[in-house]
Design an enzyme around this catalytic site. Structure first.
Site, PDB file in Angstrom:
ATOM      1  N   PRO A 204       0.698  -1.230  -0.131  1.00  0.00           N
ATOM      2  CA  PRO A 204      -0.066   0.024   0.194  1.00  0.00           C
ATOM      3  C   PRO A 204       0.832   1.208   0.036  1.00  0.00           C
ATOM      4  CG  PRO A 204      -0.656  -1.473   1.727  1.00  0.00           C
ATOM      5  CD  PRO A 204       0.653  -2.146   1.331  1.00  0.00           C
TER       6      PRO A 204
ATOM      7  N   GLU B 130       2.276  -8.196   8.409  1.00  0.00           N
ATOM      8  CA  GLU B 130       2.222  -6.654   8.508  1.00  0.00           C
ATOM      9  C   GLU B 130       3.162  -6.284   7.583  1.00  0.00           C
ATOM     10  OE1 GLU B 130      -0.567  -7.066  10.644  1.00  0.00           O
ATOM     11  OE2 GLU B 130       0.104  -4.872  10.321  1.00  0.00           O
TER      12      GLU B 130
ATOM     13  N   ARG C 256      -2.124  -8.739 -21.171  1.00  0.00           N
ATOM     14  CA  ARG C 256      -2.869  -8.509 -22.231  1.00  0.00           C
ATOM     15  C   ARG C 256      -2.255  -7.620 -23.186  1.00  0.00           C
ATOM     16  NH1 ARG C 256      -6.057  -4.820 -21.850  1.00  0.00           N
ATOM     17  NH2 ARG C 256      -7.981  -5.361 -22.979  1.00  0.00           N
TER      18      ARG C 256
ATOM     19  N   ASP D  78      -8.695   0.206 -25.668  1.00  0.00           N
ATOM     20  CA  ASP D  78      -9.096  -0.136 -24.153  1.00  0.00           C
ATOM     21  C   ASP D  78      -9.642   0.983 -23.344  1.00  0.00           C
ATOM     22  OD1 ASP D  78      -6.486  -2.348 -22.929  1.00  0.00           O
ATOM     23  OD2 ASP D  78      -8.670  -2.618 -23.266  1.00  0.00           O
TER      24      ASP D  78
END
Ligand code: 4FV
Length: 243
Positions: free
Chosen positions: A89, A116, A154, A169
């Site tokens: 994150p 963690e 992709r 896209d």
């Protein structure tokens, strides 16, 4: 493209990657997946890979050595240091532009954390980029790795049936995609926009571009700052904003 994934849950990665389009691409030899179980490099008799955080606090932290040995088991086989991505994150938020950049690489190493997180010292030693898939906290880095591997796959030549589909896209020109329709022509009294039945390709393209501009202005106006807009696009958007 070769994906190496350092993880405590190799099956989760294999199961998630070897189905559908990416699975077929592996069969066709366009992609290959190499999963490495970090627990195989545990250096203690109880096969542990985590321990308490120095400084106290909740949860456990993955220890440096098993991660480093797992990384080395991949890097020592390669001619040059591969790009190592750590799913966290705290990383740069992933987007289509990042997918296009990563698709230029021959090999990528994904490091998946748990608990963690991972001892900072090994991250400093081996990680090139920390990447986040969004501002929320997951139980592990496996799903983020699968998300990024899917988006990058992709863009690898031959993976998608129709190369063009990647070209038109969402986020092409940094705009949201236009609405899609398929048979039947009328579904529960809802008809397909007649323009799409006209066979007039130029008019269809014009309508689709306008739909992309309308949606992007309504749902993601932030994207318009970096969108590749033509003069006609800007005129159309100005008219929309007048309304
Ligand atoms: C995450 C994210 C994420 C944090 C602690 C794994 C978890 C645990 N990774 N984008 N959002 N990771 O939540 O990439 O180790």
């Amino acid at each position: 493209m070769i994906f190496h994934v350092l993880t405590l849950f190799p099956d989760m990665i294999r199961d998630g990657f070897q189905t559908s389009i990416t699975g077929r691409a592996v069969e066709k030899g366009l992609l290959s997946l190499d999963t490495v179980n970090i627990r195989d490099f545990s250096v203690n008799k109880h096969n542990r890979v985590d321990d308490y955080p120095y400084g106290g606090g909740a949860g456990m932290v993955m220890q440096a050595e098993p991660v480093y040995l797992a990384y080395q088991s991949v890097a020592e086989k390669l001619p040059k240091k591969p790009k190592v991505l750590y799913m966290s994150p705290q990383g740069k938020v992933f987007n289509q532009r990042m997918a296009e950049e990563l698709a230029q690489e021959e090999e990528l190493v994904f490091l998946c954390g748990h608990y963690e997180g991972i001892d900072e010292r090994v991250l400093e030693e081996i990680v090139d980029e920390e990447v986040s898939i969004g501002d929320y906290v997951l139980t592990g880095g496996e799903l983020p790795a699968l998300v990024i591997m899917d988006a990058v796959s992709r863009l690898v030549g031959g993976v998608l049936h129709n190369e063009d589909s990647a070209e038109f896209d969402s986020f092409h020109d940094n705009l949201l995609e236009y609405p899609q329709y398929s048979r039947p022509e009328v579904w529960r009294d809802k008809a397909v926009p007649p323009i799409l039945m006209s066979g007039h390709h130029a008019n269809v393209e014009k309508w689709r571009r306008e739909q992309s501009l309308i949606r992007t202005l309504e749902r993601r106006p932030d994207l318009l700052e970096n969108a590749n807009l033509t003069k006609q696009d800007k005129k159309f958007l100005a008219k929309l904003k007048e309304v």
